[in-house]
Design a protein around this motif. Structure first.
Motif, short mmCIF file in Angstrom:
data_model
loop_
_atom_site.label_atom_id
_atom_site.label_comp_id
_atom_site.label_asym_id
_atom_site.label_seq_id
_atom_site.Cartn_x
_atom_site.Cartn_y
_atom_site.Cartn_z
N TRP A 104 0.78 -1.16 0.01
CA TRP A 104 0.13 0.11 0.02
C TRP A 104 1.04 1.22 0.13
O TRP A 104 0.48 2.15 -0.74
CB TRP A 104 -0.90 0.02 1.28
N THR A 105 2.04 1.30 0.56
CA THR A 105 2.70 2.38 0.61
C THR A 105 3.45 2.70 -0.71
O THR A 105 3.77 3.78 -1.20
CB THR A 105 4.06 2.40 1.65
N ARG A 106 3.67 1.47 -1.50
CA ARG A 106 4.23 1.71 -2.93
C ARG A 106 3.00 2.31 -3.78
O ARG A 106 3.31 3.12 -4.44
CB ARG A 106 4.56 0.27 -3.53
N PHE A 107 1.89 2.13 -3.34
CA PHE A 107 0.67 2.74 -4.27
C PHE A 107 0.69 4.04 -3.75
O PHE A 107 0.35 5.31 -4.73
CB PHE A 107 -0.68 2.04 -3.83
N ALA A 108 1.04 4.61 -2.44
CA ALA A 108 0.58 5.76 -2.25
C ALA A 108 2.03 6.70 -2.82
O ALA A 108 2.07 8.03 -2.95
CB ALA A 108 0.98 5.96 -0.70
N ALA A 109 3.27 5.94 -3.16
CA ALA A 109 4.42 6.45 -3.91
C ALA A 109 4.04 7.22 -5.33
O ALA A 109 4.58 8.13 -5.82
CB ALA A 109 5.50 5.51 -3.73
N VAL A 110 2.87 6.63 -5.95
CA VAL A 110 2.42 7.06 -7.13
C VAL A 110 2.18 8.60 -7.20
O VAL A 110 2.67 9.52 -7.94
CB VAL A 110 1.46 6.25 -7.82
N PRO A 111 1.08 8.85 -6.41
CA PRO A 111 0.85 10.29 -6.54
C PRO A 111 1.83 11.40 -5.92
O PRO A 111 2.16 12.33 -6.34
CB PRO A 111 -0.56 10.45 -5.40
N ALA A 112 2.59 10.48 -4.69
CA ALA A 112 3.58 11.32 -4.21
C ALA A 112 4.79 11.93 -5.19
O ALA A 112 5.14 12.96 -5.29
CB ALA A 112 4.36 10.70 -2.99
N LEU A 113 4.91 10.98 -6.22
CA LEU A 113 5.92 11.04 -7.39
C LEU A 113 5.49 12.06 -8.27
O LEU A 113 6.13 12.74 -8.90
CB LEU A 113 6.48 9.67 -7.79
N LEU A 114 4.25 11.95 -8.61
CA LEU A 114 3.57 13.02 -9.61
C LEU A 114 3.60 14.23 -9.00
O LEU A 114 4.06 15.21 -9.96
CB LEU A 114 2.15 12.58 -10.07
N VAL A 115 3.44 14.60 -7.90
CA VAL A 115 3.30 15.82 -7.17
C VAL A 115 4.89 16.43 -7.27
O VAL A 115 5.38 17.42 -7.61
CB VAL A 115 2.73 15.91 -5.83
N ALA A 116 5.92 15.21 -6.59
CA ALA A 116 7.14 15.74 -6.88
C ALA A 116 7.76 16.42 -8.03
O ALA A 116 8.39 17.26 -8.11
CB ALA A 116 8.18 14.52 -6.22
N ILE A 117 7.45 15.41 -9.30
CA ILE A 117 7.75 15.86 -10.64
C ILE A 117 7.23 17.25 -10.92
O ILE A 117 7.84 18.05 -11.61
CB ILE A 117 7.48 14.86 -11.56
N TRP A 118 5.67 17.31 -10.61
CA TRP A 118 5.21 18.47 -11.06
C TRP A 118 5.60 19.70 -10.28
O TRP A 118 5.48 20.90 -10.77
CB TRP A 118 3.64 18.43 -10.80
N SER A 119 6.28 19.53 -9.14
CA SER A 119 6.55 20.73 -8.05
C SER A 119 7.84 21.43 -8.91
O SER A 119 8.16 22.46 -8.26
CB SER A 119 7.17 19.93 -6.86
N ARG A 120 8.24 20.79 -9.92
CA ARG A 120 9.32 21.72 -10.66
C ARG A 120 8.72 23.10 -11.08
O ARG A 120 9.60 24.07 -11.33
CB ARG A 120 9.93 20.90 -11.99
#
Length: 168
Positions: free
Chosen positions: A28-44
Motif C-alpha cells: 500500500w505504501t508503494r501505491f501511495a508513492a505514485v501520487p507522491a512522485l507525480l506531485v514531486a515531478i510537478w513541483s518543478r
C-alpha cells in the motif's frame, strides 16, 4: 531475461526481499508513492531544480520499500497473496494458466498506455492526462495483484494441483 526479470534484479529482489515486500504495508505504501512522485515531478513548476529533492526521496523510497517492513511467511491478506502470486509468476511462467497470461498481457498494455498519459501530462503540465493516467495505472496494478492472488490460491502448498515447490 524479460523486463520483469530485469526489474526484479534492479531492485535486488531475493527471497527475503519478496517476503518483506509481501507485507501489506509495503504494497500500500508503494501505491501511495505514485501520487507522491507525480506531485514531486510537478513541483518543478513551483520550486524549480529543488524538485529533484522530493523526486529523489520518492525514488529512494521505492528502492528501500521492499525491505522496509517485516517479512510475511504465511500470506493471509489480499495484498500478501498477490505478491506471493507474482513471485510464482516470475519463477515459473509455464504454470500460469493461459487466461491469466492473456489478462496480464492486457494489463501490461494498459499500464504502458497509462504511463504514456502520465508522461504527456507531466511534460505538458496538463492535469487530466496525469490524473487519468495515474488512475488507469493504479487500477491496472490492482487488477494485476488480484490476478496474482488467484494464481497464488491455485499454486500455494496444499492447493489442488498446487505449486508449493515453485514458491519457495
Amino acid at each position: 531475461m524479460d523486463v520483469t526479470d530485469r526489474i526484479a534484479k534492479t531492485f535486488h529482489m531475493d527471497d527475503e526481499a519478496w517476503r518483506r515486500h509481501a507485507n501489506p504495508w509495503s504494497v500500500w505504501t508503494r501505491f501511495a508513492a505514485v501520487p507522491a512522485l507525480l506531485v514531486a515531478i510537478w513541483s518543478r513548476t513551483w520550486i524549480g531544480w529543488w524538485s529533484l529533492l522530493p523526486i529523489g526521496v520518492v525514488v529512494a523510497w521505492l528502492f528501500v520499500n521492499p525491505r522496509a517492513f517485516p517479512p510475511v511467511e504465511h500470506p493471509e491478506s489480499w495484498a500478501s497473496r498477490g505478491i506471493y502470486g507474482e513471485r510464482v509468476w516470475l519463477r515459473d511462467r509455464d504454470r500460469v494458466p493461459p487466461d491469466h497470461r492473456a489478462v496480464l498481457r492486457l494489463l501490461v498494455l494498459l499500464g504502458l498506455v497509462a504511463f504514456g498519459l502520465i508522461v504527456w501530462g507531466l511534460v505538458a503540465l496538463r492535469v487530466w492526462p496525469t490524473v487519468f493516467g495515474a488512475t488507469v495505472l493504479i487500477l491496472a496494478q490492482l487488477w494485476r495483484i488480484d490476478r496474482f492472488t488467484r494464481l497464488w490460491e491455485n499454486a500455494r502448498p496444499g492447493a489442488a494441483g498446487g505449486a508449493g515447490a515453485a514458491t519457495r
